[in-house]
Design a protein around this motif. Structure first.
Motif, PDB file in Angstrom:
ATOM      1  N   HIS A  26     -43.905 -20.044  29.461  1.00  0.00           N
ATOM      2  CA  HIS A  26     -43.367 -21.164  30.077  1.00  0.00           C
ATOM      3  C   HIS A  26     -44.026 -21.594  31.611  1.00  0.00           C
ATOM      4  O   HIS A  26     -44.201 -22.518  31.771  1.00  0.00           O
ATOM      5  CB  HIS A  26     -41.703 -21.390  30.212  1.00  0.00           C
ATOM      6  CG  HIS A  26     -41.408 -22.453  30.814  1.00  0.00           C
ATOM      7  ND1 HIS A  26     -41.024 -23.540  30.301  1.00  0.00           N
ATOM      8  CD2 HIS A  26     -40.620 -22.616  32.237  1.00  0.00           C
ATOM      9  CE1 HIS A  26     -40.413 -24.477  30.810  1.00  0.00           C
ATOM     10  NE2 HIS A  26     -40.225 -24.105  31.951  1.00  0.00           N
ATOM     11  N   ALA A  27     -44.140 -20.558  32.501  1.00  0.00           N
ATOM     12  CA  ALA A  27     -44.755 -20.549  33.634  1.00  0.00           C
ATOM     13  C   ALA A  27     -46.118 -21.010  33.658  1.00  0.00           C
ATOM     14  O   ALA A  27     -46.632 -21.525  34.500  1.00  0.00           O
ATOM     15  CB  ALA A  27     -44.400 -19.286  34.561  1.00  0.00           C
ATOM     16  N   LEU A  28     -46.776 -20.910  32.616  1.00  0.00           N
ATOM     17  CA  LEU A  28     -48.300 -21.108  32.622  1.00  0.00           C
ATOM     18  C   LEU A  28     -48.260 -22.528  32.186  1.00  0.00           C
ATOM     19  O   LEU A  28     -49.286 -23.357  32.457  1.00  0.00           O
ATOM     20  CB  LEU A  28     -48.802 -20.296  31.516  1.00  0.00           C
ATOM     21  CG  LEU A  28     -49.153 -18.925  31.636  1.00  0.00           C
ATOM     22  CD1 LEU A  28     -49.649 -18.094  30.292  1.00  0.00           C
ATOM     23  CD2 LEU A  28     -50.122 -18.572  32.668  1.00  0.00           C
ATOM     24  N   ARG A  29     -47.228 -23.160  31.517  1.00  0.00           N
ATOM     25  CA  ARG A  29     -47.199 -24.602  31.046  1.00  0.00           C
ATOM     26  C   ARG A  29     -46.658 -25.455  32.162  1.00  0.00           C
ATOM     27  O   ARG A  29     -47.287 -26.809  32.241  1.00  0.00           O
ATOM     28  CB  ARG A  29     -46.356 -24.764  29.852  1.00  0.00           C
ATOM     29  CG  ARG A  29     -47.024 -23.981  28.643  1.00  0.00           C
ATOM     30  CD  ARG A  29     -46.281 -24.328  27.318  1.00  0.00           C
ATOM     31  NE  ARG A  29     -44.772 -24.302  27.313  1.00  0.00           N
ATOM     32  CZ  ARG A  29     -43.982 -23.207  27.011  1.00  0.00           C
ATOM     33  NH1 ARG A  29     -44.828 -22.030  26.523  1.00  0.00           N
ATOM     34  NH2 ARG A  29     -42.812 -23.000  26.809  1.00  0.00           N
ATOM     35  N   VAL A  30     -45.471 -25.209  32.983  1.00  0.00           N
ATOM     36  CA  VAL A  30     -44.840 -26.192  33.849  1.00  0.00           C
ATOM     37  C   VAL A  30     -45.899 -26.569  34.845  1.00  0.00           C
ATOM     38  O   VAL A  30     -46.755 -25.872  35.507  1.00  0.00           O
ATOM     39  CB  VAL A  30     -43.636 -25.512  34.245  1.00  0.00           C
ATOM     40  CG1 VAL A  30     -42.695 -25.368  33.186  1.00  0.00           C
ATOM     41  CG2 VAL A  30     -43.825 -24.390  35.049  1.00  0.00           C
ATOM     42  N   PRO A  31     -45.837 -27.853  35.244  1.00  0.00           N
ATOM     43  CA  PRO A  31     -46.733 -28.317  36.535  1.00  0.00           C
ATOM     44  C   PRO A  31     -46.204 -27.357  37.635  1.00  0.00           C
ATOM     45  O   PRO A  31     -45.163 -27.006  37.906  1.00  0.00           O
ATOM     46  CB  PRO A  31     -46.135 -29.937  36.542  1.00  0.00           C
ATOM     47  CG  PRO A  31     -45.401 -30.030  35.426  1.00  0.00           C
ATOM     48  CD  PRO A  31     -44.796 -28.957  34.839  1.00  0.00           C
ATOM     49  N   LEU A  32     -47.175 -27.664  38.451  1.00  0.00           N
ATOM     50  CA  LEU A  32     -47.233 -26.816  39.742  1.00  0.00           C
ATOM     51  C   LEU A  32     -46.086 -27.759  40.672  1.00  0.00           C
ATOM     52  O   LEU A  32     -46.071 -29.034  40.292  1.00  0.00           O
ATOM     53  CB  LEU A  32     -48.278 -26.791  40.577  1.00  0.00           C
ATOM     54  CG  LEU A  32     -49.460 -25.621  39.902  1.00  0.00           C
ATOM     55  CD1 LEU A  32     -50.565 -25.610  40.739  1.00  0.00           C
ATOM     56  CD2 LEU A  32     -48.715 -24.175  40.050  1.00  0.00           C
TER      57      LEU A  32
END
Length: 300
Positions: free
Chosen positions: A166-172
């Motif tokens: 999930h952390a790889l997908r969410v916008p910064l």
């Protein structure tokens, strides 16, 4: 795509692999046993992982645990076991610290390359070669080592790899790339993660970054915060501090309200920010200025 980009993206798979080790078989030989008095040594990123593990193990009541920069290891102090973390297996200060351990004290090293001097320096070597990296900037080796150690404590959530995905997908965080100054805050074991996040930004992008135990932030460092700042919390912010940060005009970042309930998964977002900042500034995150993959001191 840079090597470090690929290595950040590989973390969920690496984490699953070590979690399966704990779920399906005997835990790796040499890891600290409950109740032992343990010293953990490392340099740079490995030191931050050591700090996180030491705080987590001791707070769980599993044994007194101290973390030291390898160059500052107090060899005269008695421990039941010494644990070294070294991706390369060649870092001079780590090898020297292992040589200085009192006779009869078991030593274990976590490394990404067992065909290196650490193989002979430690009594037991845990092979994390599947998480080794080409980039100078450490990401997947360090986090995989911490997942392995947390698993040995029984303190790794079963869905940790899914959180990393999930952390790889969410916008910064919106506006973070335009900031001029970054502060990372943690409490307990997440203070080590805060130090590591700050190091990632400094290494990859040369950004002005700081890191502190969250409760220390009000004792001076908040004076450097303003509308140009990002203040990033690992874990739940202490009562009242989030409002104080917002009052400075800074962008406050925390994991409340989305599935990144584990602070280690949130570190993946900070790693991504480091790479994005480097690219925005026209820098190559695989070739940070003045750094090498391992520090080997000549004449030591």
């Amino acid at each position: 795509m840079s090597h470090v980009d690929r290595e950040i993206a590989d973390q969920p798979g690496c984490w699953r692999r070590v979690l399966e080790i704990h779920a399906t078989g005997p835990r790796p030989a040499g890891l600290p046993r409950d109740g032992e008095r343990v010293a953990v040594v490392g340099c740079g990123t490995s030191l931050h992982i050591a700090q996180a593990y030491a705080a987590l193990r001791e707070s769980a009541g599993l044994g007194e645990t101290d973390a030291f920069p390898a160059s500052e290891f107090p060899a005269a102090r008695r421990y039941d076991r010494v644990l070294a973390i070294t991706r390369s297996g060649t870092t001079t200060e780590v090898l020297t610290a292992l040589e200085r351990v009192a006779g009869g004290t078991p030593t274990v090293a976590l490394t990404g390359d067992v065909a290196t001097p650490v193989r002979d320096a430690a009594d037991t070597v845990v092979d994390l070669g599947f998480a080794d990296e080409r980039s100078v900037v450490q990401t997947r080796f360090a986090t995989t080592a911490l997942v392995l150690l947390r698993g040995g404590l029984g303190l790794a959530p079963a869905d940790l790899a899914e959180q990393a995905e999930h952390a790889l997908r969410v916008p910064l965080p919106e506006g973070a790339l335009a900031a001029a100054q970054f502060t990372f805050l943690g409490m307990g074991w997440t203070t080590g993660l805060a130090h590591e996040a700050a190091l990632k930004l400094r290494e990859a992008s040369g950004a002005w970054t700081e890191s502190y135990p969250a409760m220390e932030y009000r004792h001076g460092p908040i004076s450097a915060t303003g509308p140009y700042s990002v203040v990033w919390f690992f874990g739940e912010p202490p009562a009242g501090l989030l409002d104080q940060v917002r009052a400075t005009g800074a962008l406050a970042v925390h994991a409340q309200g989305h599935p990144l309930t584990d602070p280690l998964a949130d570190l993946v977002r900070a790693q991504r920010l480091a790479v994005a900042l480097a690219e925005r500034r026209g820098l190559d995150p695989d070739r940070p200025r003045n750094l090498t993959r391992s520090v080997v001191l000549t004449g030591s």
